[in-house]
Every structure is written in C-alpha cells, then in structure tokens.
Motif scaffolding. Structure first.
Motif, short mmCIF file in Angstrom:
data_model
loop_
_atom_site.label_atom_id
_atom_site.label_comp_id
_atom_site.label_asym_id
_atom_site.label_seq_id
_atom_site.Cartn_x
_atom_site.Cartn_y
_atom_site.Cartn_z
N SER A 191 54.33 58.84 51.22
CA SER A 191 52.97 58.38 51.01
C SER A 191 52.35 59.17 49.86
O SER A 191 52.64 60.35 49.68
N THR A 192 51.49 58.50 49.11
CA THR A 192 50.73 59.21 48.08
C THR A 192 49.24 59.03 48.34
O THR A 192 48.43 58.91 47.42
N GLN A 193 48.89 59.00 49.63
CA GLN A 193 47.50 58.94 50.06
C GLN A 193 46.83 60.26 49.65
O GLN A 193 47.51 61.21 49.23
N TRP A 194 45.52 60.35 49.80
CA TRP A 194 44.75 61.50 49.32
C TRP A 194 45.34 62.85 49.69
O TRP A 194 45.37 63.77 48.89
N ASN A 195 45.76 62.98 50.94
CA ASN A 195 46.17 64.30 51.44
C ASN A 195 47.64 64.61 51.30
O ASN A 195 48.14 65.52 51.93
N LYS A 196 48.37 63.84 50.57
CA LYS A 196 49.81 64.01 50.54
C LYS A 196 50.24 64.89 49.34
O LYS A 196 49.41 65.25 48.52
N PRO A 197 51.54 65.23 49.23
CA PRO A 197 51.95 66.21 48.22
C PRO A 197 51.45 65.91 46.80
O PRO A 197 51.09 66.81 46.06
N PHE A 198 51.44 64.67 46.42
CA PHE A 198 50.73 64.28 45.20
C PHE A 198 50.14 62.93 45.51
O PHE A 198 50.61 62.23 46.40
N SER A 199 49.08 62.57 44.80
CA SER A 199 48.32 61.43 45.31
C SER A 199 47.92 60.42 44.24
O SER A 199 47.54 60.77 43.13
N SER A 200 48.00 59.15 44.63
CA SER A 200 47.44 58.09 43.80
C SER A 200 46.30 57.42 44.56
O SER A 200 46.07 56.23 44.42
N GLY A 201 45.63 58.19 45.40
CA GLY A 201 44.54 57.66 46.23
C GLY A 201 45.08 57.06 47.50
O GLY A 201 44.94 57.61 48.58
N ILE A 202 45.71 55.92 47.39
CA ILE A 202 46.58 55.41 48.43
C ILE A 202 47.86 54.95 47.73
O ILE A 202 47.86 54.72 46.52
N GLY A 203 48.92 54.81 48.50
CA GLY A 203 50.17 54.40 47.89
C GLY A 203 51.36 54.86 48.72
O GLY A 203 51.22 55.75 49.57
#
Ligand SMILES: *Cc1c(COP(=O)(O)O)cnc(C)c1O
Length: 380
Positions: free
Chosen positions: A148-160
C-alpha cells in the motif's frame, strides 16, 4: 515508456526478473485481485492474523470466502507458524502473512509450510516495502504480495497499492484482470490531488492533529476520497467501483516518493534503535531485538496503560503519535462478528489493540524521548 510501466519497473528493483508488478487504486484492491486470481470463492477459508485492517477480511468476504483468524505474539506483533498450523482445515485455501510495522516474522517458514500443504501464501506487505527478511526482499517469500502507498505507509502517493508475484498462474490472471478494472473518476482524482496538495504545503507539527481528525470525519462520511469509506468499516457491502486501477497521478507521485525511500529508511532505522535503547533502559515493552538485523520499521510501536489519556497528552505536546491498530480489525471497535471474528479468539491481539500507540520515526527523537521520559509511568 508509460508512467505506469516506469513505476512498475522502479517498484521491482531488487526483485529478480521472474516478478511482475500490477498497479491498483488501493492496497486492498491488490489483495482482492490476488485472492480472485487464485480462485478464492464460497466455501474457502483464508487464514490471517487478528491484528490487521478490516479491509483485509473485507476482500475475503467480498469473494464469499471465510476469514479465519490467528492470534499474534507480542514480541513481533505477527502470527507464528504454529498458530497458522493450528487453524488449518480442509477448506483452507490461502494464508495471508503480515509484517506489522515492517517487523517481519516467520514468513519464510510459513510460506514453506503453505507450499508443502498445497495452500497459497500471500504476504501483506503494506508496512514492509523496502525491507528485508534474512537478506531477501519483503514480499518475495510468498506466492504473491500486496503493498500500500496510503498516507501512513513506507512511502506514499496518498492512496494507492500494488501487487507483485512470480507465480505463473497468478501473474496470468492479474494480467488479464488489468483490462477489467474500473478507471478512477475525475472527482476521485481531483479529491486525491487536493489532499496531496494539503499534505505538501500544510501538514506539519502544528496541524497534524486537527487535520487528522478532519480527514477521518470527512472520509467516514464519504465526502472525501479517503482511506476507507463508511460502508467498508460498517459492514460487508462492497463499495461501488471498488475494483479500480491506479491513476496516472498516483503513479507519478509514487515514483517521486519512491526516490526518497532509502533516505527515509536510514532515518527510521536509526530512530528505531534510539527508541529501543530508551525502552530497554527504562524496562518497558519493546519489540524483539532479534528482529533488528535487516528489516525496516514503519513506525515504532509502544504499549501504554491508558491509550486515550496518552494520546491526549501527545496531542498537547504536538507529538505526531499514531493510534493503530485500535482493534483486531482496525478501525472497527466492538462487535466484529460480521467479519466472523469472535471476541476472545485472539487474546494477544485484543490485549495489544487496547494498549498500542506508535511513534513517528521521521521526527526529532530527542523531543519524543523527552515526552516519553516525562510520562514514563504511563508506559507498559
Ligand atoms: C493499510 C493496510 C492495508 C490496506 O491498504 P490500503 O492501501 O489502504 O487498501 C492492509 N493491511 C494492512 C495491515 C494495512 O495496514
């Protein structure tokens, strides 16, 4: 090369050429696609740990299958092989292995066992992109992994989110699904773009708490394209257009953020050591130091006696404390029977879910250690 192709290639850095990558609107959609690719359907059981996000069992339930929960152990916040073995039945078709906060567990042994049993293994790598387990990439032990690349994840695209696999059958299905996925709407993309803008220019120490509250309130009411819509938290109705592809905006932002990952990882690792030493010195709970060798922390978990009071103090001190997971199926509190979780079935998960908070790892550790020191009696 299209932006999607460029992003896929970048995400597969460090994986051998047998891996393919598939991009989605969110991590949960990647999981749903993997489950669908392995043919999960009515009557099947999927094993997963009872200390996860509710969107994980949701993906299982949307396909008509049954989630079967396994308890976690305290030193790693992950489920162990023996616990999976105890819950295996004739109906078990897949196991989901999670690396909570980036702390890998016995993923090698669990994946090997599953293979021997003829069960598919899927790694929930939503906290673990970039990390390793025994010098092998997180996500490379199982038949497939989702991120996941949601806000709180290791790196983020906002959601994804995205999935990777080197399993021929899974890859074939995931490839054929790509054409069937819905396209995100213009409104959804604009909403995400606005949030990314706000994060970039307005999110800071002073605005963290008010913005977090506003975000949760708006996304729960479906006013914002948030992490989870109301219906995903309240029940088992699959949201409309759930099965969605990644937008170009997400791929573009993801690609840019991915370039900063290494630098962020170095800081996170360094700060995680500071916190572990601090907790050791003060005789408080800390995650197992055996896990330190080559994994990455996403955020740093600690246990407190009274979470609500502690979070209030953190808010007053402007510390960007996190509060997950609030329950065995975050963020749903109370009755979880709709997701086939029966109260008391994962006692460690329930104990921890009542007491866990997490420290940011990219912020100044001195002020956070100072805050912890001042409130040391609140820690377990
Ligand atoms: C965030 C998270 C997910 C879901 O990721 P999304 O991109 O928000 O769908 C799944 N599992 C765990 C453990 C998570 O923390």
């Amino acid at each position: 090369m299209s932006i999607h192709e460029e992003y896929k290639k970048a995400l597969l850095t460090g994986f051998d050429s047998s891996y393919d990558c598939f991009l989605y609107w969110k991590g949960r959609v990647a999981l749903y696609s993997i489950l669908k690719a392995i043919g999960i359907s009515k009557g099947d059981e999927v094993l997963l740990q009872g200390f996860t996000c509710v969107v994980v069992p949701n993906a299982i339930k949307y396909l008509g299958a049954k989630p079967v929960y396994v308890d976690i152990e305290k030193p790693s916040l992950n489920a162990k092989l023996v616990d999976f073995q105890a819950k295996r039945s004739e109906k078990t078709k897949a196991v989901i292995v999670q690396n909570t906060f980036g702390l890998s567990s016995q993923v090698d042994e669990i994946a090997a066992w599953a293979r021997g049993e003829g069960i598919y293994s899927i790694e929930d790598c939503t906290h673990g992109y970039g990390g390793n387990f025994n010098n092998q990439r997180n996500g490379s032990y199982c038949d497939a992994a989702f991120y996941s690349t949601q806000w709180n994840k290791p790196f983020s695209s906002g959601i994804g989110g995205f999935a990777i696999s080197n399993h021929a059958v899974i890859k074939m299905h995931l490839l054929s699904f790509e054409e069937q996925l819905h396209a995100p709407s213009t409104t959804e993309i604009l909403s995400l773009g606005l949030q990314l803008f706000i994060r970039k220019y307005f999110l800071n120490k002073a605005t963290y708490w008010p913005l977090l509250k506003l975000y949760r309130m708006l996304s729960k009411r479906n006013i914002l394209t948030g992490s989870s819509s109301g219906e995903e938290i309240e029940g088992l109705k699959m949201p409309k257009n759930y099965w969605k592809q990644m937008s170009n905006l997400q791929a573009k932002v993801g690609l840019k953020e991915l370039r900063k990952l290494q630098e962020m990882e170095t800081i996170r690792k360094k700060n995680a050591r500071v916190y572990t030493n601090f907790l050791l010195e003060n005789g408080k709970y800390h995650v197992s130091t055996d896990l330190f060798e080559n994994h990455n922390f996403l955020r740093y978990p600690i246990l407190v006696k009274s979470r609500d009071t502690f979070l209030e103090k953190a808010q007053d001190a402007k510390i960007q404390m996190g509060d997950w997971f609030l329950s065995p199926l975050h963020p749903v509190k109370g009755d979880l029977s709709a997701w086939e979780y029966s109260s008391g079935s994962c006692p460690n998960a329930e104990f921890i879910a009542h007491r866990i908070v997490n420290l940011p790892l990219l912020e100044d550790h001195q002020s956070i250690c100072g805050f912890l020191k001042n409130n040391i009696d609140d820690l377990i």
